[in-house]
Design a protein around this motif. Sequence first.
Motif, PDB file in Angstrom:
ATOM      1  N   GLN A 107       0.837  -1.201   0.000  1.00  0.00           N
ATOM      2  CA  GLN A 107       0.000   0.000   0.000  1.00  0.00           C
ATOM      3  C   GLN A 107       0.866   1.243   0.000  1.00  0.00           C
ATOM      4  O   GLN A 107       1.872   1.318   0.709  1.00  0.00           O
ATOM      5  CB  GLN A 107      -0.915   0.020   1.226  1.00  0.00           C
ATOM      6  CG  GLN A 107      -1.777   1.279   1.349  1.00  0.00           C
ATOM      7  CD  GLN A 107      -2.769   1.196   2.499  1.00  0.00           C
ATOM      8  OE1 GLN A 107      -3.639   0.337   2.528  1.00  0.00           O
ATOM      9  NE2 GLN A 107      -2.621   2.095   3.463  1.00  0.00           N
ATOM     10  N   TYR A 113      -4.893  10.288  -2.782  1.00  0.00           N
ATOM     11  CA  TYR A 113      -5.214   8.898  -3.095  1.00  0.00           C
ATOM     12  C   TYR A 113      -4.429   7.912  -2.232  1.00  0.00           C
ATOM     13  O   TYR A 113      -3.333   8.220  -1.755  1.00  0.00           O
ATOM     14  CB  TYR A 113      -4.897   8.575  -4.554  1.00  0.00           C
ATOM     15  CG  TYR A 113      -5.799   9.237  -5.564  1.00  0.00           C
ATOM     16  CD1 TYR A 113      -7.039   8.706  -5.879  1.00  0.00           C
ATOM     17  CD2 TYR A 113      -5.394  10.395  -6.229  1.00  0.00           C
ATOM     18  CE1 TYR A 113      -7.869   9.307  -6.826  1.00  0.00           C
ATOM     19  CE2 TYR A 113      -6.213  11.005  -7.179  1.00  0.00           C
ATOM     20  CZ  TYR A 113      -7.441  10.453  -7.467  1.00  0.00           C
ATOM     21  OH  TYR A 113      -8.252  11.050  -8.390  1.00  0.00           O
ATOM     22  N   SER A 151     -16.625  -2.382  -7.597  1.00  0.00           N
ATOM     23  CA  SER A 151     -16.649  -1.421  -6.486  1.00  0.00           C
ATOM     24  C   SER A 151     -16.500  -2.147  -5.158  1.00  0.00           C
ATOM     25  O   SER A 151     -16.974  -3.273  -4.983  1.00  0.00           O
ATOM     26  CB  SER A 151     -17.960  -0.632  -6.486  1.00  0.00           C
ATOM     27  OG  SER A 151     -18.052   0.190  -7.617  1.00  0.00           O
ATOM     28  N   ARG A 153     -15.379  -1.118  -0.664  1.00  0.00           N
ATOM     29  CA  ARG A 153     -15.234  -0.054   0.340  1.00  0.00           C
ATOM     30  C   ARG A 153     -14.072  -0.380   1.257  1.00  0.00           C
ATOM     31  O   ARG A 153     -13.760  -1.547   1.500  1.00  0.00           O
ATOM     32  CB  ARG A 153     -16.504   0.104   1.177  1.00  0.00           C
ATOM     33  CG  ARG A 153     -17.562   0.990   0.538  1.00  0.00           C
ATOM     34  CD  ARG A 153     -18.704   1.267   1.489  1.00  0.00           C
ATOM     35  NE  ARG A 153     -19.643   2.209   0.909  1.00  0.00           N
ATOM     36  CZ  ARG A 153     -19.561   3.520   1.013  1.00  0.00           C
ATOM     37  NH1 ARG A 153     -18.545   4.055   1.688  1.00  0.00           N
ATOM     38  NH2 ARG A 153     -20.459   4.310   0.454  1.00  0.00           N
ATOM     39  N   THR A 154     -13.438   0.674   1.738  1.00  0.00           N
ATOM     40  CA  THR A 154     -12.416   0.483   2.754  1.00  0.00           C
ATOM     41  C   THR A 154     -13.106   0.206   4.095  1.00  0.00           C
ATOM     42  O   THR A 154     -14.327   0.322   4.218  1.00  0.00           O
ATOM     43  CB  THR A 154     -11.531   1.731   2.885  1.00  0.00           C
ATOM     44  OG1 THR A 154     -12.348   2.828   3.323  1.00  0.00           O
ATOM     45  CG2 THR A 154     -10.899   2.088   1.547  1.00  0.00           C
ATOM     46  N   ALA A 174     -14.303   2.640  -2.960  1.00  0.00           N
ATOM     47  CA  ALA A 174     -13.080   2.393  -3.714  1.00  0.00           C
ATOM     48  C   ALA A 174     -13.425   1.650  -4.992  1.00  0.00           C
ATOM     49  O   ALA A 174     -14.458   0.990  -5.088  1.00  0.00           O
ATOM     50  CB  ALA A 174     -12.103   1.576  -2.879  1.00  0.00           C
ATOM     51  N   ARG A 175     -12.557   1.784  -5.980  1.00  0.00           N
ATOM     52  CA  ARG A 175     -12.685   1.002  -7.203  1.00  0.00           C
ATOM     53  C   ARG A 175     -11.502   0.045  -7.267  1.00  0.00           C
ATOM     54  O   ARG A 175     -10.369   0.413  -6.914  1.00  0.00           O
ATOM     55  CB  ARG A 175     -12.718   1.901  -8.433  1.00  0.00           C
ATOM     56  CG  ARG A 175     -14.008   2.647  -8.613  1.00  0.00           C
ATOM     57  CD  ARG A 175     -15.186   1.711  -8.910  1.00  0.00           C
ATOM     58  NE  ARG A 175     -15.220   1.312 -10.314  1.00  0.00           N
ATOM     59  CZ  ARG A 175     -16.046   0.376 -10.780  1.00  0.00           C
ATOM     60  NH1 ARG A 175     -16.872  -0.262  -9.955  1.00  0.00           N
ATOM     61  NH2 ARG A 175     -16.048   0.080 -12.069  1.00  0.00           N
ATOM     62  N   THR A 193      -6.291  -1.597  -6.114  1.00  0.00           N
ATOM     63  CA  THR A 193      -7.439  -0.906  -5.516  1.00  0.00           C
ATOM     64  C   THR A 193      -7.078   0.551  -5.266  1.00  0.00           C
ATOM     65  O   THR A 193      -5.965   0.859  -4.840  1.00  0.00           O
ATOM     66  CB  THR A 193      -7.856  -1.574  -4.195  1.00  0.00           C
ATOM     67  OG1 THR A 193      -8.093  -2.970  -4.423  1.00  0.00           O
ATOM     68  CG2 THR A 193      -9.128  -0.947  -3.646  1.00  0.00           C
ATOM     69  N   LEU A 194      -8.031   1.434  -5.544  1.00  0.00           N
ATOM     70  CA  LEU A 194      -7.775   2.876  -5.446  1.00  0.00           C
ATOM     71  C   LEU A 194      -8.934   3.561  -4.740  1.00  0.00           C
ATOM     72  O   LEU A 194     -10.094   3.282  -5.019  1.00  0.00           O
ATOM     73  CB  LEU A 194      -7.618   3.439  -6.860  1.00  0.00           C
ATOM     74  CG  LEU A 194      -7.393   4.944  -7.036  1.00  0.00           C
ATOM     75  CD1 LEU A 194      -6.049   5.350  -6.450  1.00  0.00           C
ATOM     76  CD2 LEU A 194      -7.463   5.316  -8.517  1.00  0.00           C
ATOM     77  N   TRP A 195      -8.620   4.450  -3.788  1.00  0.00           N
ATOM     78  CA  TRP A 195      -9.656   5.266  -3.156  1.00  0.00           C
ATOM     79  C   TRP A 195      -9.121   6.653  -2.838  1.00  0.00           C
ATOM     80  O   TRP A 195      -7.918   6.886  -2.799  1.00  0.00           O
ATOM     81  CB  TRP A 195     -10.238   4.605  -1.913  1.00  0.00           C
ATOM     82  CG  TRP A 195      -9.309   4.449  -0.736  1.00  0.00           C
ATOM     83  CD1 TRP A 195      -9.076   5.350   0.260  1.00  0.00           C
ATOM     84  CD2 TRP A 195      -8.508   3.295  -0.409  1.00  0.00           C
ATOM     85  NE1 TRP A 195      -8.186   4.839   1.175  1.00  0.00           N
ATOM     86  CE2 TRP A 195      -7.832   3.585   0.798  1.00  0.00           C
ATOM     87  CE3 TRP A 195      -8.317   2.050  -1.012  1.00  0.00           C
ATOM     88  CZ2 TRP A 195      -6.965   2.668   1.395  1.00  0.00           C
ATOM     89  CZ3 TRP A 195      -7.458   1.149  -0.420  1.00  0.00           C
ATOM     90  CH2 TRP A 195      -6.793   1.458   0.770  1.00  0.00           C
ATOM     91  N   ARG A 196     -10.057   7.568  -2.647  1.00  0.00           N
ATOM     92  CA  ARG A 196      -9.739   8.964  -2.375  1.00  0.00           C
ATOM     93  C   ARG A 196      -9.983   9.299  -0.909  1.00  0.00           C
ATOM     94  O   ARG A 196     -10.927   8.790  -0.298  1.00  0.00           O
ATOM     95  CB  ARG A 196     -10.586   9.889  -3.248  1.00  0.00           C
ATOM     96  CG  ARG A 196     -10.307   9.819  -4.735  1.00  0.00           C
ATOM     97  CD  ARG A 196     -11.265  10.731  -5.486  1.00  0.00           C
ATOM     98  NE  ARG A 196     -11.166  12.107  -5.009  1.00  0.00           N
ATOM     99  CZ  ARG A 196     -10.522  13.080  -5.658  1.00  0.00           C
ATOM    100  NH1 ARG A 196      -9.945  12.825  -6.826  1.00  0.00           N
ATOM    101  NH2 ARG A 196     -10.482  14.295  -5.172  1.00  0.00           N
TER     102      ARG A 196
END
Length: 225
Positions: A107, A113, A151, A153-154, A174-175, A193-196
């Motif tokens: 990670q 991001y 899709s 989620r964290t 997250a996507r 995996t990517l999230w903002r």
Amino acid sequence: MAEENDAHGESPSAWGQALAAVALVGALSGGFWWLAKTSAAESEPKPATCSAEETPAPKGKRLTGARLCEALNRPDLAALLGTPTEMAKTASGSDSSIGKIATPQAQVEFETYTVTLSATYDGLPVAGSEGLLGSYARPQKVLGRPGVLYSTRTISISFRLDGGDADSGPGVPARALSVAQDPKDRGGSVDVTLWRADGAVPDDALLLRVAERVLQTLPGWTSRG
């Protein structure tokens, strides 16, 4: 005359002392400037780096958390994310598992991001798994291999100040992209995996751009077939 001679006799010594004092001041100033410059350079924030700890080599061709972190924490990752001025705040890799299934992961976190790169050695094909990943999942070919965009989620974890049990719940959306470990999809996947941080849903095009750059740098990626 004696006094005049004495004055002339002392003059060169006085000039020498004055020049020595000037030289000393210059040297001290230069030293202080170098120390200030060095201290400033050391105090400047630097991008996070992966742990230097050695991880035992996995059996066969399995990836480790350290190798995944090395592939993910690339110098141009912030630029690929569209935030070129940001620096990695944290970078880590770990060798986890679910039962007997190895799930190494890495990670890298930025201000905007957070990206994870993981591998799952469950022996299951990726093609057709979109039916198990929700209504927002869809097939996506990546570097010539079967993949699925979906899709998730964290997980949000909050700790109690009174020392009680920590609370957990769904975090930000997250996507994720799951890609077959080999072109023939004989089992196992590599996932990005990517999230903002602000909770907005990441753009799929952004996720695909990062994945295509990162995945092809994994050890043995092009030779797997």
